[in-house]
Design an enzyme around this catalytic site. Structure first.
Site, short mmCIF file in Angstrom:
data_model
loop_
_atom_site.label_atom_id
_atom_site.label_comp_id
_atom_site.label_asym_id
_atom_site.label_seq_id
_atom_site.Cartn_x
_atom_site.Cartn_y
_atom_site.Cartn_z
N GLU A 1 -17.69 1.86 16.44
CA GLU A 1 -16.93 0.66 16.26
C GLU A 1 -15.62 0.77 15.82
O GLU A 1 -15.09 0.27 15.16
CB GLU A 1 -17.32 0.74 14.96
N CYS B 1 -25.27 3.06 0.14
CA CYS B 1 -24.13 3.98 -0.15
C CYS B 1 -24.24 3.32 -1.56
O CYS B 1 -24.11 2.66 -2.43
CB CYS B 1 -23.05 4.23 0.69
N ARG C 1 0.55 -0.63 0.13
CA ARG C 1 -0.17 0.06 -0.13
C ARG C 1 1.00 1.07 0.09
O ARG C 1 0.78 2.48 0.00
CB ARG C 1 -1.20 0.43 0.74
N GLU C 2 1.71 1.14 -1.10
CA GLU C 2 2.91 2.33 -0.61
C GLU C 2 1.75 3.27 -1.09
O GLU C 2 2.63 4.55 -1.00
CB GLU C 2 4.32 1.94 -1.54
N GLU D 1 -26.47 7.24 1.20
CA GLU D 1 -25.84 8.26 0.14
C GLU D 1 -26.16 8.72 -0.69
O GLU D 1 -26.73 8.27 -1.59
CB GLU D 1 -24.44 7.86 -0.48
N HIS E 1 -17.17 11.97 2.22
CA HIS E 1 -15.80 11.36 1.70
C HIS E 1 -14.96 12.61 1.08
O HIS E 1 -14.25 12.73 1.01
CB HIS E 1 -16.35 11.35 0.05
#
Length: 753
Positions: free
Chosen positions: A483, A642, A19-20, A664, A693
């Site tokens: 959560e 969503c 995940r660079e 959404e 977002h």
């Protein structure tokens, strides 16, 4: 004559094996990395990707599949179609990210799912004033980089037909495909430049053609490719389709002068022998599944390839779609048992399968006998593994009756739920709260063995207490526990259900810098113990206000997992539904009066062709109702949806029969409410009043205006007030400011009633 390659893939992951890219992009957004540093990392990622594909044995390597955020947004930038509202931003990179994410003054583009996958793309906005103009700098640069590394590079671009069909018309009702003639000259210019830069082939992706297309749309696509293939200076053209069958579009594209067509033979069922023009084409056969993680049946795949040999001019082996949708490699998984590992193939392994099949096609199967033998052995052990067939689970499914997925009429439930004593326009949030530094530190410390489970749970309970206290301070009406204990809304449940395996490093891109680790559903599903009751009841003990139980629905668990391919999806969905049903009953028994079962992915699994959709909607709605119908009338069932174009599934949303549905809607400006009204939806609804977002904090009047707009379509007694999605990815300060404005806006509009 154009070189005809034999083994390729249609695209590759871009986030980096570790995940660079995600980390670098987020560092750039936070000001910790400058544009030059980001560019250097991106260049290195591209180099590593291309060289690994070449060294694995591919003789045609896709380039320009890299993206900082989204390849459709890249296409909009290439065609000069970014929205006017970002035009004043000086930096090209910042203008690009503003279109994707928004900022304090600019709203982002809408985002929706990429066909029926769990990847999400930015929806280009095309207005009558949009003037298309070509900027080929990105694709030309990546081609130059690849050629300097001696990569057999094949540039990839989203095609003009798909680009227009996936875009949104703004300020006009005219079909966007009417503007195809404006785009074709730009693509012609692009092809000439790519040829001049040394490209032998170019891949033009047209996945929109696998959905239902009318004769006018197919004719427009044919005209476009007649013109492009008629150019004197251009590379060979490969029109790539995926996620289904081309149907009537196949003979239309085959009749043009393009040299190649890529066909998905995993999700599609095109009969190539019925299209005579393919005998003059280079057909790229997608026989290795690019979307799921199961090992390919090499014998069956080779047999499929064999049937094509007489129907095509030449043949190459490929994945069915880009490998964007699967993790990088099984090598990163150390905790997986030997049998399960043998059944799987991630990205690296799929490339190996493509090369193996290509070798078998050109040199004979005997040249790769060992690989075929290993595939057969894996299939044999999978067929006989006892984890795939749980007699108790099967017996419970067999005992279900038609009345099991049903509840009392909505009016009776509303009466029973009036005991909640909520105000009009009740305020709530969707579920998750920011994953704070303290949460991440605790999670990492537990993983490294620096703290024990008891200390970890103590810290998470403290986070729950903080979230409950914040919500009470903000005066929200219905609370959540936030959560903190959940790393992902699907993986959390998968880790506690029999029949699932959660990977350590199986990351895939969902959108932008958002990455997820889809669990693997490999066997029959059963819940051994309660999964959420302890957390929710603890949160409820801290407040007199109702706290929602938070569960993920069966369809979303399937959509966001890699699901077994040896039984119908409906059977797997019902197995998961029974596990969720047991959890809702336990939550109710523990005194929880509101339970939310999220189905944000309901739309994502919808088949692309209309003829296949009713069957899916029947079993997906049935699975949700099975999961939620075990509770009494006084327990209020919520759901959340969503990233969806709801018009196509709006009747199914009504059939879910949830007491409250949050949706959404902020980016689409409440358009969904008109669709709900049209089908007589008469249950509670919470259209998202601001877009989570984007990092911008919405003002009180902005939210109030959204509520007033919503009240034009929804009676006040049925309207809820909430953000449009969970708050996990946002920062604590912006969340508190946004929610304070949300509550103040609700109070303002209540006072106006």
């Amino acid at each position: 004559m154009t070189f005809s390659f034999t083994a390729t893939v249609l695209g590759s992951p871009r986030i980096g094996p570790n995940r660079e890219l995600k980390k670098a992009v987020e560092s750039y957004w936070a000001g910790r990395l400058d544009a030059e540093g980001l560019d250097a990392l991106a260049r290195d990622l591209r180099r590593r990707t291309w060289t690994s594909l070449r060294d694995a044995g591919l003789d045609s390597v896709p380039v320009n599949t890299f993206s900082y955020y989204d390849h459709v947004l890249d296409t909009a930038a290439m065609l000069g179609a970014l929205p006017d509202r970002v035009a004043g931003i000086e930096s090209d990179l910042d203008r690009y990210f503003a279109a994707a994410r928004g900022n304090d003054t600019v709203a982002p583009l809408e985002m929706t799912r990429w066909f029926d996958t769990n990847y999400h793309y930015l929806v280009p906005e095309i207005s009558p004033t949009t003037t298309f103009a070509l900027d080929p700098s990105k694709v030309l640069r990546e081609l130059e980089e690849a050629r300097a590394l001696d990569i057999p590079a094949r540039p990839v671009v989203v095609g003009p037909v798909t680009f227009l069909l996936l875009s949104k018309a703004v300020g006009s009702d005219a079909p966007l495909l009417d503007r195809l003639d404006e785009l074709v000259p730009l693509y012609a210019d692009l092809l000439g430049r790519l040829a001049g830069a040394g490209a032998d082939w170019v891949q033009i992706d047209e996945p929109a053609l696998v959905a239902d297309r009318n004769p006018k749309e197919i004719a427009a696509a044919k005209r476009a490719y007649d013109r492009l293939s008629g150019l004197e200076l251009r590379p060979a053209i490969l029109v790539a389709s995926y996620f289904g069958s081309l149907g009537d579009a196949l003979p239309a594209i085959a009749s043009t002068g393009v040299e190649g067509i890529a066909i998905d033979l995993v999700a599609g069922s095109d009969t190539l022998a019925t299209v005579p023009d393919l005998t003059r084409k280079h057909v790229v056969a997608g026989v290795v599944d690019g979307r799921n993680i199961w090992r390919t049946d090499l014998d069956a795949a080779l047999a499929s390839l064999g049937t094509l040999l007489g129907s095509t001019g030449s043949l190459a082996v490929s994945t069915s779609c880009s490998l964007l949708h699967v993790p990088y490699t099984l090598d990163a998984e150390t905790g997986i048992d030997k049998a399960l590992r043998s059944w799987l193939a991630f990205g690296t392994e799929k490339v190996r399968e493509v090369v193996t099949l290509g070798t078998a096609l050109t040199s004979g199967r005997e040249s790769v006998d060992d690989e075929f033998a290993l595939a057969r052995a894996a299939a044999s052990t999978r067929n006989t593994d006892r984890r795939l067939h749980d007699a108790t689970v099967r017996a419970r499914l067999d005992a279900l009756t038609a009345s099991d997925p049903g509840r009392s009429p909505a009016a009776e439930r509303r009466e029973a739920q009036s005991a909640l004593s909520l105000p009009v326009l009740p305020t709530t949030t969707i579920g998750s709260y920011p994953q704070t530094t303290q949460i991440r530190v605790a999670r990492a410390a537990r993983r490294k063995g620096e703290i024990d489970e008891a200390e970890y749970l103590k810290r998470m309970r403290a986070e729950v207490a903080d979230v409950v206290a914040l919500q009470e301070k903000l005066d929200l009406d219905v609370l959540v526990h936030g959560e903190p204990e959940r790393n992902d809304m699907v993986q959390y449940f998968a880790e506690q259900l029999d029949g699932f395996f959660a990977t350590d490093n199986g990351w895939v891109q969902s959108y932008g810098s958002r990455c997820v680790r889809p669990p693997i559903l490999y066997g029959d599903v059963r819940r051994s113990n309660p999964m959420t009751v302890e957390w929710i009841t603890y949160a409820q003990s801290l407040t007199q206000r109702p706290v929602k139980g938070m569960l993920t629905g069966p369809v979303t668990i399937l959509a966001w997992s890699f699901v077994r391919d040896d039984q119908p999806l409906a059977d797997s969905a019902n197995q998961v539904a029974l596990a969720i049903r047991d959890e809702t009953v336990d939550l109710q028994g523990a005194g929880i009066r509101i339970v939310q079962v999220d189905e944000p992915a309901l739309r994502e699994l919808l088949p692309l062709r209309a003829a296949d959709q009713p069957g899916y909607l029947d079993w997906s709605v049935g699975a949700f109702r099975l999961a939620t119908s075990g509770v009494s009338d006084s327990t209020q069932i919520h759901t959340h949806l969503c990233y969806s174009e709801f018009g196509e599934v709006i009747e199914a949303i009504a059939r879910l029969d949830a007491d409250v549905t949050s949706i959404e809607a902020a980016r689409s400006h409440m358009e969904v409410l008109d669709d709900l009204s049209a089908v007589g939806f008469d249950l509670g609804v919470g259209p998202g009043v601001y877009d989570i977002h984007s990092p911008r904090v919405p003002g009180v009047e902005e939210i109030a205006a959204s509520l007033r707009e919503a009240l034009k379509a929804v009676p006040v007694e049925r309207l809820w007030v909430n953000p449009d999605c969970g708050l996990k990815t946002r920062g604590p300060a912006e969340v508190e400011a946004s929610l304070r404005n949300l509550v103040d806006a609700a109070k303002l509009v209540r006072a106006e009633l």
